[in-house]
Design an enzyme around this catalytic site. Structure first.
Site, PDB file in Angstrom:
ATOM      1  N   LYS A   8       0.860  -1.192   0.000  1.00  0.00           N
ATOM      2  CA  LYS A   8       0.000   0.000   0.000  1.00  0.00           C
ATOM      3  C   LYS A   8       0.889   1.231   0.000  1.00  0.00           C
ATOM      4  O   LYS A   8       2.080   1.181   0.334  1.00  0.00           O
ATOM      5  CB  LYS A   8      -0.945   0.010   1.197  1.00  0.00           C
ATOM      6  CG  LYS A   8      -0.279  -0.016   2.578  1.00  0.00           C
ATOM      7  CD  LYS A   8       0.250   1.334   3.048  1.00  0.00           C
ATOM      8  CE  LYS A   8       0.932   1.255   4.408  1.00  0.00           C
ATOM      9  NZ  LYS A   8       1.732   2.469   4.716  1.00  0.00           N
ATOM     10  N   PRO A  94       9.834  -4.200  -0.806  1.00  0.00           N
ATOM     11  CA  PRO A  94      10.948  -3.777   0.060  1.00  0.00           C
ATOM     12  C   PRO A  94      10.500  -3.591   1.504  1.00  0.00           C
ATOM     13  O   PRO A  94       9.369  -3.157   1.764  1.00  0.00           O
ATOM     14  CB  PRO A  94      11.391  -2.445  -0.545  1.00  0.00           C
ATOM     15  CG  PRO A  94      10.830  -2.425  -1.915  1.00  0.00           C
ATOM     16  CD  PRO A  94       9.578  -3.232  -1.878  1.00  0.00           C
ATOM     17  N   GLY A  96      11.090  -1.871   5.397  1.00  0.00           N
ATOM     18  CA  GLY A  96      11.527  -0.575   5.900  1.00  0.00           C
ATOM     19  C   GLY A  96      11.282   0.535   4.916  1.00  0.00           C
ATOM     20  O   GLY A  96      12.040   1.497   4.839  1.00  0.00           O
ATOM     21  N   ALA A  97      10.179   0.396   4.164  1.00  0.00           N
ATOM     22  CA  ALA A  97       9.914   1.332   3.074  1.00  0.00           C
ATOM     23  C   ALA A  97       8.639   2.138   3.271  1.00  0.00           C
ATOM     24  O   ALA A  97       8.379   3.080   2.531  1.00  0.00           O
ATOM     25  CB  ALA A  97       9.824   0.563   1.752  1.00  0.00           C
ATOM     26  N   GLY A  98       7.816   1.769   4.273  1.00  0.00           N
ATOM     27  CA  GLY A  98       6.530   2.432   4.448  1.00  0.00           C
ATOM     28  C   GLY A  98       5.460   1.896   3.517  1.00  0.00           C
ATOM     29  O   GLY A  98       4.464   2.565   3.249  1.00  0.00           O
ATOM     30  N   GLY A 101       4.481  -4.123   3.570  1.00  0.00           N
ATOM     31  CA  GLY A 101       4.649  -5.469   3.040  1.00  0.00           C
ATOM     32  C   GLY A 101       4.515  -6.556   4.089  1.00  0.00           C
ATOM     33  O   GLY A 101       3.837  -7.560   3.870  1.00  0.00           O
ATOM     34  N   GLY A 102       5.153  -6.370   5.248  1.00  0.00           N
ATOM     35  CA  GLY A 102       5.054  -7.360   6.312  1.00  0.00           C
ATOM     36  C   GLY A 102       3.636  -7.498   6.830  1.00  0.00           C
ATOM     37  O   GLY A 102       3.163  -8.617   7.098  1.00  0.00           O
ATOM     38  N   SER A 103       2.942  -6.376   6.969  1.00  0.00           N
ATOM     39  CA  SER A 103       1.545  -6.406   7.407  1.00  0.00           C
ATOM     40  C   SER A 103       0.682  -7.179   6.420  1.00  0.00           C
ATOM     41  O   SER A 103      -0.158  -7.997   6.800  1.00  0.00           O
ATOM     42  CB  SER A 103       1.008  -4.980   7.563  1.00  0.00           C
ATOM     43  OG  SER A 103       1.715  -4.269   8.561  1.00  0.00           O
ATOM     44  N   ASP A 136      -1.955  -1.170  11.218  1.00  0.00           N
ATOM     45  CA  ASP A 136      -2.472  -0.983   9.866  1.00  0.00           C
ATOM     46  C   ASP A 136      -2.931  -2.284   9.215  1.00  0.00           C
ATOM     47  O   ASP A 136      -3.422  -2.279   8.092  1.00  0.00           O
ATOM     48  CB  ASP A 136      -1.406  -0.321   8.982  1.00  0.00           C
ATOM     49  CG  ASP A 136      -0.163  -1.208   8.795  1.00  0.00           C
ATOM     50  OD1 ASP A 136      -0.013  -2.191   9.545  1.00  0.00           O
ATOM     51  OD2 ASP A 136       0.651  -0.894   7.912  1.00  0.00           O
TER      52      ASP A 136
END
Length: 274
Positions: A8, A94, A96-98, A101-103, A136
């Site tokens: 997102k 990526p 640590g990009a905002g 992705g992990g979420s 989020d």
């Protein structure tokens, strides 16, 4: 069973007040984009362990137990009798990009397990489980544009389509810590809410939509500011960091030719908007 968790972006972000618990209330627009990881989940027969996790693509630091995919599995396993599973996560988004992705990975795991094991969870129940993974996370259950408030965990659906635009996404080899992003932040409720601004023509956003993290991040990392400037030089209608960075995105009316060459040395992707 295989699925493709998507990232997102944040269309603007305002830090509106500091909370008594030390966190900050904010307002932002979450918008899903066509940049994906891949998540494959298969049942394991006669296994002595509840799960196996394999990660390929971009390496992930930390133990498997810290991965949101595993946390999602363990969360549902506390309530339901889930068979042991073999998990393969291919990381392309990526970190640590905002970009969330992990979420997204953790939430898509909830959706996969719900379908694979026929748990019968409703949208609301899946959102409740997702919220336990992170502020989020519940956004990725319905994966539709929302106006987010609170700590990024209160959602209001909005009508917004950017399907006629192209996205250029660039991430330098920089990670911005939460502490750095919030340094010197002075919370302030905006005169005009993002919920109103986002309904204006996209061509006006550059002059009225803001991400409050940019001032700090750009001072610390001029390289990130230069990427945003280059987006506008290339003709972006609107450009911003996503979340607290370090990824920068630009919305364009036309495809940018040879965009990889223009941002050589960086993670760079061009996509049609959803």
């Amino acid at each position: 069973m295989i699925t493709f968790p998507n990232a997102k972006i944040n269309l603007g972000l305002n830090i509106v007040e500091k909370r008594p618990d030390g966190y900050h209330n904010l307002e932002t627009i979450f918008y899903p984009i066509n940049l994906q990881d891949a998540l494959e989940v298969n049942r394991m027969e006669n296994s002595q362990v509840p799960y196996k996790l394999r990660v390929s693509g971009t390496a992930i630091e930390g133990s498997p137990e810290e991965n949101l995919v595993v946390k999602a599995y363990n969360l549902l396993r506390e309530k339901y009798e889930l068979a042991p599973v073999d998990i393969h996560l291919y990381k392309h988004i990526p970190m640590g990009a905002g970009l969330g992705g992990g979420s997204a990975d953790g939430v898509f795991m909830i959706k996969v397990l719900n379908e694979k094991f026929r748990l019968g969870l409703s949208i609301e129940e899946m959102e409740s489980y997702a919220a336990q993974l992170g502020a989020d996370c519940a956004f990725f259950i319905q994966n539709q544009p929302v106006f987010a408030t609170g700590i990024g965990n209160v959602f209001e659906r909005i009508r917004l389509s950017l399907a006629s635009y192209r996205l250029v996404l660039v991430k330098p080899n920089i990670s911005v810590s939460t502490k750095e992003a919030y340094a010197n932040i002075q919370p302030k409720r905006p005169e005009v809410s993002l919920k109103e601004i986002v309904q204006q023509p996209v061509e006006t956003w550059a002059t009225c939509m803001k991400n409050d993290f940019e001032d700090n991040v750009f001072k610390l990392y001029p390289e990130i500011a230069a990427i945003k400037d280059k987006m506008y030089d290339l003709g972006a209608v609107y450009a911003s960091i996503s979340g607290s960075g370090s990824a920068v995105f630009g919305l364009f009316k036309e495809k940018i030719e040879n965009v990889d060459e223009k941002f050589a040395g960086y993670f760079c992707r061009q996509r049609e908007m959803i």
